[in-house]
Enzyme design. Sequence first.
Site, PDB file in Angstrom:
ATOM      1  CB  SER A 119       9.443  -4.241  -6.118  1.00  0.00           C
ATOM      2  OG  SER A 119      10.187  -3.354  -6.912  1.00  0.00           O
ATOM      3  CG  HIS A 140       7.867  -7.933  -3.224  1.00  0.00           C
ATOM      4  ND1 HIS A 140       6.988  -7.954  -4.268  1.00  0.00           N
ATOM      5  CD2 HIS A 140       8.115  -6.620  -2.985  1.00  0.00           C
ATOM      6  CE1 HIS A 140       6.718  -6.716  -4.645  1.00  0.00           C
ATOM      7  NE2 HIS A 140       7.390  -5.892  -3.867  1.00  0.00           N
ATOM      8  CD  GLU A 152       5.072 -11.313  -5.317  1.00  0.00           C
ATOM      9  OE1 GLU A 152       4.704 -11.898  -6.334  1.00  0.00           O
ATOM     10  OE2 GLU A 152       5.664 -10.222  -5.350  1.00  0.00           O
ATOM     11  CG  ASN A 190       5.480  -5.031  -8.531  1.00  0.00           C
ATOM     12  OD1 ASN A 190       4.458  -4.438  -8.196  1.00  0.00           O
ATOM     13  ND2 ASN A 190       6.591  -4.980  -7.819  1.00  0.00           N
TER      14      ASN A 190
HETATM   15  N1  CAA Z   1       1.767   3.126   7.472  1.00  0.00           N
HETATM   16  C1  CAA Z   1       1.156   2.465   8.468  1.00  0.00           C
HETATM   17  N2  CAA Z   1      -0.181   2.343   8.578  1.00  0.00           N
HETATM   18  C2  CAA Z   1      -0.937   2.948   7.636  1.00  0.00           C
HETATM   19  C3  CAA Z   1      -0.373   3.663   6.569  1.00  0.00           C
HETATM   20  C4  CAA Z   1       1.036   3.748   6.508  1.00  0.00           C
HETATM   21  N3  CAA Z   1       1.673   4.393   5.513  1.00  0.00           N
HETATM   22  N4  CAA Z   1      -1.376   4.143   5.794  1.00  0.00           N
HETATM   23  C5  CAA Z   1      -2.532   3.724   6.351  1.00  0.00           C
HETATM   24  N5  CAA Z   1      -2.269   3.001   7.456  1.00  0.00           N
HETATM   25  C6  CAA Z   1      -3.250   2.353   8.340  1.00  0.00           C
HETATM   26  C7  CAA Z   1      -4.118   3.365   9.031  1.00  0.00           C
HETATM   27  O1  CAA Z   1      -3.544   3.798  10.237  1.00  0.00           O
HETATM   28  C8  CAA Z   1      -5.376   2.563   9.298  1.00  0.00           C
HETATM   29  O2  CAA Z   1      -5.169   1.739  10.425  1.00  0.00           O
HETATM   30  P1  CAA Z   1      -6.384   1.288  11.359  1.00  0.00           P
HETATM   31  O3  CAA Z   1      -7.329   0.507  10.520  1.00  0.00           O
HETATM   32  O4  CAA Z   1      -5.681   0.506  12.364  1.00  0.00           O
HETATM   33  O5  CAA Z   1      -7.002   2.549  11.855  1.00  0.00           O
HETATM   34  C9  CAA Z   1      -5.457   1.624   8.082  1.00  0.00           C
HETATM   35  O6  CAA Z   1      -4.143   1.586   7.525  1.00  0.00           O
HETATM   36  C10 CAA Z   1      -6.438   2.130   7.065  1.00  0.00           C
HETATM   37  O7  CAA Z   1      -6.054   3.470   6.741  1.00  0.00           O
HETATM   38  P2  CAA Z   1      -7.082   4.630   6.390  1.00  0.00           P
HETATM   39  O8  CAA Z   1      -8.394   4.352   7.072  1.00  0.00           O
HETATM   40  O9  CAA Z   1      -6.407   5.918   6.633  1.00  0.00           O
HETATM   41  O10 CAA Z   1      -7.209   4.581   4.812  1.00  0.00           O
HETATM   42  P3  CAA Z   1      -7.688   3.408   3.877  1.00  0.00           P
HETATM   43  O11 CAA Z   1      -8.812   2.626   4.467  1.00  0.00           O
HETATM   44  O12 CAA Z   1      -7.835   4.028   2.544  1.00  0.00           O
HETATM   45  O13 CAA Z   1      -6.419   2.424   3.820  1.00  0.00           O
HETATM   46  C11 CAA Z   1      -4.531   1.706   2.640  1.00  0.00           C
HETATM   47  C12 CAA Z   1      -5.166   2.855   3.376  1.00  0.00           C
HETATM   48  C13 CAA Z   1      -4.308   0.528   3.584  1.00  0.00           C
HETATM   49  C14 CAA Z   1      -3.183   2.193   2.113  1.00  0.00           C
HETATM   50  C15 CAA Z   1      -5.516   1.269   1.494  1.00  0.00           C
HETATM   51  O14 CAA Z   1      -5.879   2.381   0.735  1.00  0.00           O
HETATM   52  C16 CAA Z   1      -4.923   0.231   0.571  1.00  0.00           C
HETATM   53  O15 CAA Z   1      -4.916  -0.951   0.881  1.00  0.00           O
HETATM   54  N6  CAA Z   1      -4.427   0.691  -0.591  1.00  0.00           N
HETATM   55  C17 CAA Z   1      -3.786  -0.181  -1.571  1.00  0.00           C
HETATM   56  C18 CAA Z   1      -2.373  -0.419  -1.132  1.00  0.00           C
HETATM   57  C19 CAA Z   1      -1.656  -1.298  -2.087  1.00  0.00           C
HETATM   58  O16 CAA Z   1      -2.165  -1.724  -3.106  1.00  0.00           O
HETATM   59  N7  CAA Z   1      -0.406  -1.571  -1.753  1.00  0.00           N
HETATM   60  C20 CAA Z   1       0.457  -2.338  -2.616  1.00  0.00           C
HETATM   61  C21 CAA Z   1       1.324  -1.345  -3.325  1.00  0.00           C
HETATM   62  S1  CAA Z   1       2.338  -2.150  -4.479  1.00  0.00           S
HETATM   63  C22 CAA Z   1       3.631  -2.688  -3.612  1.00  0.00           C
HETATM   64  O17 CAA Z   1       3.845  -2.396  -2.469  1.00  0.00           O
HETATM   65  C23 CAA Z   1       4.527  -3.560  -4.388  1.00  0.00           C
HETATM   66  C24 CAA Z   1       5.576  -2.902  -5.163  1.00  0.00           C
HETATM   67  O18 CAA Z   1       6.626  -3.518  -5.260  1.00  0.00           O
HETATM   68  C25 CAA Z   1       5.398  -1.666  -5.941  1.00  0.00           C
END
Ligand code: CAA
Length: 283
Positions: A119, A140, A152, A190
């Site tokens: 990352s 990424h 990415e 990031n």
């Molecule tokens: N694994 C697999 N699927 C998942 C999951 C997981 N850990 N968490 C949620 N899901 C799926 C759910 O099953 C659901 O699927 P369906 O639409 O098919 O039913 C879908 O995602 C939506 O989940 P929820 O309805 O339970 O909850 P939500 O609408 O709040 O979505 C989320 C959850 C997708 C995580 C959403 O909150 C989101 O997009 N959050 C932001 C995530 C983000 O910013 N990620 C980047 C992090 S930074 C990074 O990764 C880079 C780094 O280097 C640090």
Amino acid sequence: MDIQKIMVIGAGQMGAGIAQVCAVSGFHVFLNDINQEGLDKGIESIEKNLSRQVAKERMSTEQKQAAIDRITPVLNLEEASGVDLVIEAAIENMEIKSNIFAELDSIAPSHTILATNTSSLPITEIAAATNRPEKVIGMHFMNPVPVMKLVEIIRGLATSDEVFDLIEDLTKKLNKVPVEVNDFPGFVSNRILIPMINEAIYTVYEGVATPEAVDDVMKLGMNHPMGPLTLADFIGLDTCLYIMEILHDGFGDDKYRACPLLRKYVKAGWLGRKSGRGFYIYD
Ligand code: CAA
């Protein structure tokens, strides 16, 4: 070259997610971890995710089983001798990654592309541990991998255009969207996300608002799916601090100074969701 067989190193949250999307897209995957428990947990999370897809009638039971059958769990790196691409998703530590890449370089055939899901560590430095820096590239993925569309694609200093094109094409086959970026600290994702989270922590530290209020502002006012502090807990506060330090070291600019409250939470072992407590408490 046609990428057919892939090895994924690390069966944690990111590695298991990457193995899942590769297998669902029809690729044969060797999923590697250093211990059996890690492998078992990774496979279990893939099975759970795919079962949810079956329950939602997005996938048949046969398709789920076929995807799982395409994943071979392995405890050593020797299988890299038979793959076209390795995607490394081990821990974020330059020494560990350099050792893995040097070993892979000695095992994998000369055509094999070595990608890292880092990352924030420099792709160019990881590539320098190998004799094939033109075949080393950053891929990424975002967490949760099965859900997030972005990958990415990071060019190291020596990454060849041919390797870049192959990885861009593969990313599309995984049903993800590749975005090209160059090798600078934090890449793009990031460099923007983690200072925003750090600023959100400063607003709590300086008493401007509670964590709930900060998250509500960003969710309801900016349509972010999660507020920055919920997201920080989701990513892991230790990871957020680690990335802030990489930005601070890399650019030397005070604007990347980690908030003292973030340091305090990490020192307390309040690492977010994974430790049961961060800005919020988890059962
Ligand atoms: N694994 C697999 N699927 C998942 C999951 C997981 N850990 N968490 C949620 N899901 C799926 C759910 O099953 C659901 O699927 P369906 O639409 O098919 O039913 C879908 O995602 C939506 O989940 P929820 O309805 O339970 O909850 P939500 O609408 O709040 O979505 C989320 C959850 C997708 C995580 C959403 O909150 C989101 O997009 N959050 C932001 C995530 C983000 O910013 N990620 C980047 C992090 S930074 C990074 O990764 C880079 C780094 O280097 C640090």
